[in-house]
Motif scaffolding. Structure first.
Motif, PDB file in Angstrom:
ATOM      1  N   THR A   1     -29.522  12.622 -16.235  1.00  0.00           N
ATOM      2  CA  THR A   1     -28.500  11.823 -15.396  1.00  0.00           C
ATOM      3  C   THR A   1     -29.233  10.815 -14.776  1.00  0.00           C
ATOM      4  O   THR A   1     -30.275  10.620 -14.535  1.00  0.00           O
ATOM      5  N   GLY A   2     -28.324   9.838 -14.074  1.00  0.00           N
ATOM      6  CA  GLY A   2     -28.990   8.842 -13.432  1.00  0.00           C
ATOM      7  C   GLY A   2     -28.998   7.364 -14.281  1.00  0.00           C
ATOM      8  O   GLY A   2     -28.771   7.369 -15.331  1.00  0.00           O
ATOM      9  N   GLY A   3     -29.537   6.524 -13.419  1.00  0.00           N
ATOM     10  CA  GLY A   3     -29.473   5.037 -13.976  1.00  0.00           C
ATOM     11  C   GLY A   3     -28.150   4.625 -14.815  1.00  0.00           C
ATOM     12  O   GLY A   3     -27.262   5.112 -14.141  1.00  0.00           O
ATOM     13  N   SER A   4     -28.185   4.059 -15.937  1.00  0.00           N
ATOM     14  CA  SER A   4     -27.077   3.834 -16.701  1.00  0.00           C
ATOM     15  C   SER A   4     -26.784   4.477 -17.938  1.00  0.00           C
ATOM     16  O   SER A   4     -25.836   4.413 -18.582  1.00  0.00           O
ATOM     17  N   TYR A   5     -27.278   6.057 -17.693  1.00  0.00           N
ATOM     18  CA  TYR A   5     -27.169   7.088 -18.798  1.00  0.00           C
ATOM     19  C   TYR A   5     -25.814   7.195 -18.916  1.00  0.00           C
ATOM     20  O   TYR A   5     -25.059   7.681 -18.125  1.00  0.00           O
ATOM     21  N   VAL A   6     -25.523   7.173 -20.330  1.00  0.00           N
ATOM     22  CA  VAL A   6     -24.049   7.802 -20.549  1.00  0.00           C
ATOM     23  C   VAL A   6     -24.236   8.238 -22.317  1.00  0.00           C
ATOM     24  O   VAL A   6     -25.198   7.621 -22.988  1.00  0.00           O
ATOM     25  N   ARG A   7     -23.560   9.279 -22.468  1.00  0.00           N
ATOM     26  CA  ARG A   7     -23.617   9.776 -23.968  1.00  0.00           C
ATOM     27  C   ARG A   7     -23.226   8.450 -24.853  1.00  0.00           C
ATOM     28  O   ARG A   7     -22.393   7.780 -24.551  1.00  0.00           O
ATOM     29  N   LYS A   8     -23.833   8.547 -26.322  1.00  0.00           N
ATOM     30  CA  LYS A   8     -23.569   7.222 -27.025  1.00  0.00           C
ATOM     31  C   LYS A   8     -22.856   7.949 -28.176  1.00  0.00           C
ATOM     32  O   LYS A   8     -22.931   9.016 -28.492  1.00  0.00           O
ATOM     33  N   THR A   9     -22.070   6.883 -28.517  1.00  0.00           N
ATOM     34  CA  THR A   9     -21.064   7.212 -30.093  1.00  0.00           C
ATOM     35  C   THR A   9     -21.839   7.441 -30.996  1.00  0.00           C
ATOM     36  O   THR A   9     -22.732   6.356 -31.447  1.00  0.00           O
TER      37      THR A   9
END
Length: 110
Positions: free
Chosen positions: A31-39
């Motif tokens: 969590t945090g930063g620019s983290y998002v799940r990737k396709t």
């Protein structure tokens, strides 16, 4: 007699975790930063396994030690389909990049 299954909702997404999960519980997702799940895009399966067909790149990661990956579908309530440890954990500073090169994330769904 087989058990009825529901196809995963596409696209599949890759999550990065700081603590690996188990068969009964998901890991602790970053969590945090620019983290998002990737396709996730995959190649054709061979001998029941496949791998990512494109690099997976997370930029602007939060600081931490990242130990594994999980693959989730995109349903309204996402379903975890697979999990596994990284070959080597990665310790990052805030803002660092984490990259899994094409072909490096190999998995089988059973």
């Amino acid at each position: 007699m087989g058990t009825a299954t529901t196809a995963p909702t596409l696209p599949l997404k890759v999550a990065i975790v700081t603590a690996n999960g188990s068969d009964s519980a998901a890991g602790t997702e970053a969590t945090g930063g620019s983290y998002v799940r990737k396709t996730l895009t995959v190649g054709a399966a061979a001998s029941g396994a496949t791998s990512n067909s494109a690099d997976l790149v997370w930029t602007g990661m939060p600081a931490g030690t990242f130990v594994g990956t999980e693959i989730w579908d995109s349903a309204g309530t996402p379903v975890r389909l697979w999990y596994g440890p990284l070959a080597a954990s990665r310790t990052l500073l805030a803002g660092d990049e984490l990259k899994i090169t094409a072909g490096a994330l190999t998995f089988a769904l059973s």
